[in-house]
Design an enzyme around this catalytic site. Structure first.
Site, PDB file in Angstrom:
ATOM      1  N   HIS A  38      16.936  80.470  23.775  1.00  0.00           N
ATOM      2  CA  HIS A  38      17.193  81.675  24.564  1.00  0.00           C
ATOM      3  C   HIS A  38      15.958  82.078  25.350  1.00  0.00           C
ATOM      4  O   HIS A  38      15.006  82.657  24.801  1.00  0.00           O
ATOM      5  CB  HIS A  38      17.617  82.834  23.656  1.00  0.00           C
ATOM      6  CG  HIS A  38      18.262  83.963  24.396  1.00  0.00           C
ATOM      7  ND1 HIS A  38      19.618  84.208  24.353  1.00  0.00           N
ATOM      8  CD2 HIS A  38      17.743  84.912  25.218  1.00  0.00           C
ATOM      9  CE1 HIS A  38      19.906  85.263  25.098  1.00  0.00           C
ATOM     10  NE2 HIS A  38      18.776  85.701  25.637  1.00  0.00           N
ATOM     11  N   HIS A  40      14.804  83.139  29.791  1.00  0.00           N
ATOM     12  CA  HIS A  40      15.269  83.431  31.146  1.00  0.00           C
ATOM     13  C   HIS A  40      14.235  82.903  32.134  1.00  0.00           C
ATOM     14  O   HIS A  40      13.074  82.675  31.780  1.00  0.00           O
ATOM     15  CB  HIS A  40      15.433  84.938  31.348  1.00  0.00           C
ATOM     16  CG  HIS A  40      16.271  85.609  30.312  1.00  0.00           C
ATOM     17  ND1 HIS A  40      17.645  85.556  30.306  1.00  0.00           N
ATOM     18  CD2 HIS A  40      15.919  86.344  29.219  1.00  0.00           C
ATOM     19  CE1 HIS A  40      18.114  86.234  29.268  1.00  0.00           C
ATOM     20  NE2 HIS A  40      17.077  86.720  28.586  1.00  0.00           N
ATOM     21  N   ARG A 131      27.968  83.795  29.578  1.00  0.00           N
ATOM     22  CA  ARG A 131      27.562  84.982  28.832  1.00  0.00           C
ATOM     23  C   ARG A 131      28.149  86.242  29.448  1.00  0.00           C
ATOM     24  O   ARG A 131      28.210  86.371  30.676  1.00  0.00           O
ATOM     25  CB  ARG A 131      26.038  85.091  28.835  1.00  0.00           C
ATOM     26  CG  ARG A 131      25.469  86.202  27.977  1.00  0.00           C
ATOM     27  CD  ARG A 131      24.028  86.477  28.336  1.00  0.00           C
ATOM     28  NE  ARG A 131      23.277  87.109  27.254  1.00  0.00           N
ATOM     29  CZ  ARG A 131      22.151  87.783  27.427  1.00  0.00           C
ATOM     30  NH1 ARG A 131      21.643  87.908  28.646  1.00  0.00           N
ATOM     31  NH2 ARG A 131      21.521  88.316  26.407  1.00  0.00           N
ATOM     32  N   ASP A 258      13.278  84.387  23.689  1.00  0.00           N
ATOM     33  CA  ASP A 258      13.703  85.412  24.648  1.00  0.00           C
ATOM     34  C   ASP A 258      12.650  85.635  25.733  1.00  0.00           C
ATOM     35  O   ASP A 258      12.619  86.683  26.376  1.00  0.00           O
ATOM     36  CB  ASP A 258      14.036  86.728  23.944  1.00  0.00           C
ATOM     37  CG  ASP A 258      14.813  87.691  24.834  1.00  0.00           C
ATOM     38  OD1 ASP A 258      15.526  87.216  25.743  1.00  0.00           O
ATOM     39  OD2 ASP A 258      14.696  88.908  24.640  1.00  0.00           O
TER      40      ASP A 258
END
Length: 303
Positions: A38, A40, A131, A258
């Site tokens: 996970h 971005h 998602r 994250d």
């Protein structure tokens, strides 16, 4: 990877912020094939514009910075999750997947009425799931009935469903998500309040969901679910719940940093997050299952 190295990847007009600083070098040596499930990527905005209706504008965190971080941490595989900052234009993640040499895959943001051809194109380019957010501070919540109606078409292209919801919604959304035609991944341990402990009714409801083999959970966000964010205790409350989930459901947990930690109260040290794995999955076999076997099988890295 030095602070100067990463700082060169930031836009010239932006100050070097905390997440661009050098994270500590983890003491924990990760097993070969370890996966960060996970993260971005943001920008660069001149190639990948931000969505006009984005809730906030992040500092750019391009794929090059992500790749450098993973080299520093000893991570060799990754799943990049499309952010609301870029909306439903998934090109920024597709670009990172293409540059990742088969070691990077993705999760897309899509409309519930996305066409079959577009969905297949995403699957062909390395996206393994889609998602939907049910978080008021990020975006308007998706319509759960429409999301569930999409899942048979996700099954046709080999995609799963990923959901990010406020902890109190587990009671309402859980029974509905159980009707999904594809596996469901729950982000960040259901965003429970870790200070409430394992007896809290939101966490108990999460455990009930995970009794079904349909569900997976990301034991990411120990720094988010502990309300004492940034405290000197090293996220003890978040680690305790993550360890409990891994012990109860070792075959259905996934882990991620994250990075670069958007919409947060602070930017955690990614080296500290890696070292927390020694407490979350204290046995070598358990660590290997969490970081290597589970993501390799679920995301189909070798497909």
């Amino acid at each position: 990877m030095t602070t100067a190295d990463i700082a060169t990847l930031a836009p010239k007009h932006a100050p070097v912020r905390t997440y661009l600083e050098r994270p500590s070098k983890p003491a924990l040596r990760l097993p070969p094939g370890a996966c960060d499930s996970h993260v971005h990527v943001f920008g660069p905005a001149d190639r990948f514009p931000y969505a006009p209706d984005r809730p906030s504008t992040p500092i750019e965190a391009p794929k090059e910075a992500l790749f450098a971080l993973h080299r520093h941490l000893g991570i060799s595989r990754c799943v990049i999750v499309q952010s609301v900052a870029h909306g439903m234009d998934n090109r920024v993640v597709a670009d990172a997947i293409a540059a990742g040499g088969g070691r990077y895959l993705g999760v897309a943001l899509v409309r519930t009425d996305i066409g079959n051809a577009e969905l297949q194109a995403l699957a062909n380019s390395g996206f393994r799931g889609v998602r939907f957010n049910f978080m008021r501070h990020i975006a308007a919540s998706a319509d759960i009935a429409a999301v569930l109606a999409l899942t048979p078409r996700l099954a046709q292209v080999g995609m799963h469903l990923q959901v990010h919801f406020e902890s109190a919604l587990v009671h309402e959304l859980g029974p509905q998500l159980a009707r999904s035609a594809v596996p469901v991944v729950i982000d960040h341990m259901g965003r429970v309040d870790a200070r409430e402990g394992a007896a809290h009714h939101d966490y108990v409801a999460l455990l009930r969901l995970l009794e079904s083999p349909l569900f997976r959970v990301k034991v990411s966000g120990i720094d988010r679910i502990d309300a004492q964010l940034g405290a000197a205790d090293g996220y003890d409350a978040g680690i305790a719940l993550a360890r409990d989930l891994v012990a109860r459901f070792p075959e259905r947990c996934l882990w991620g940093t994250d990075w670069p930690h958007p919409n947060h109260t602070h930017i955690p040290d990614d080296g500290v997050l890696v070292d927390a794995l020694a407490r979350i999955a204290p046995a070598p076999a358990l660590l290997e299952q969490l970081l290597v076997r589970n993501p390799a099988e679920f995301y189909r890295f070798d497909a």
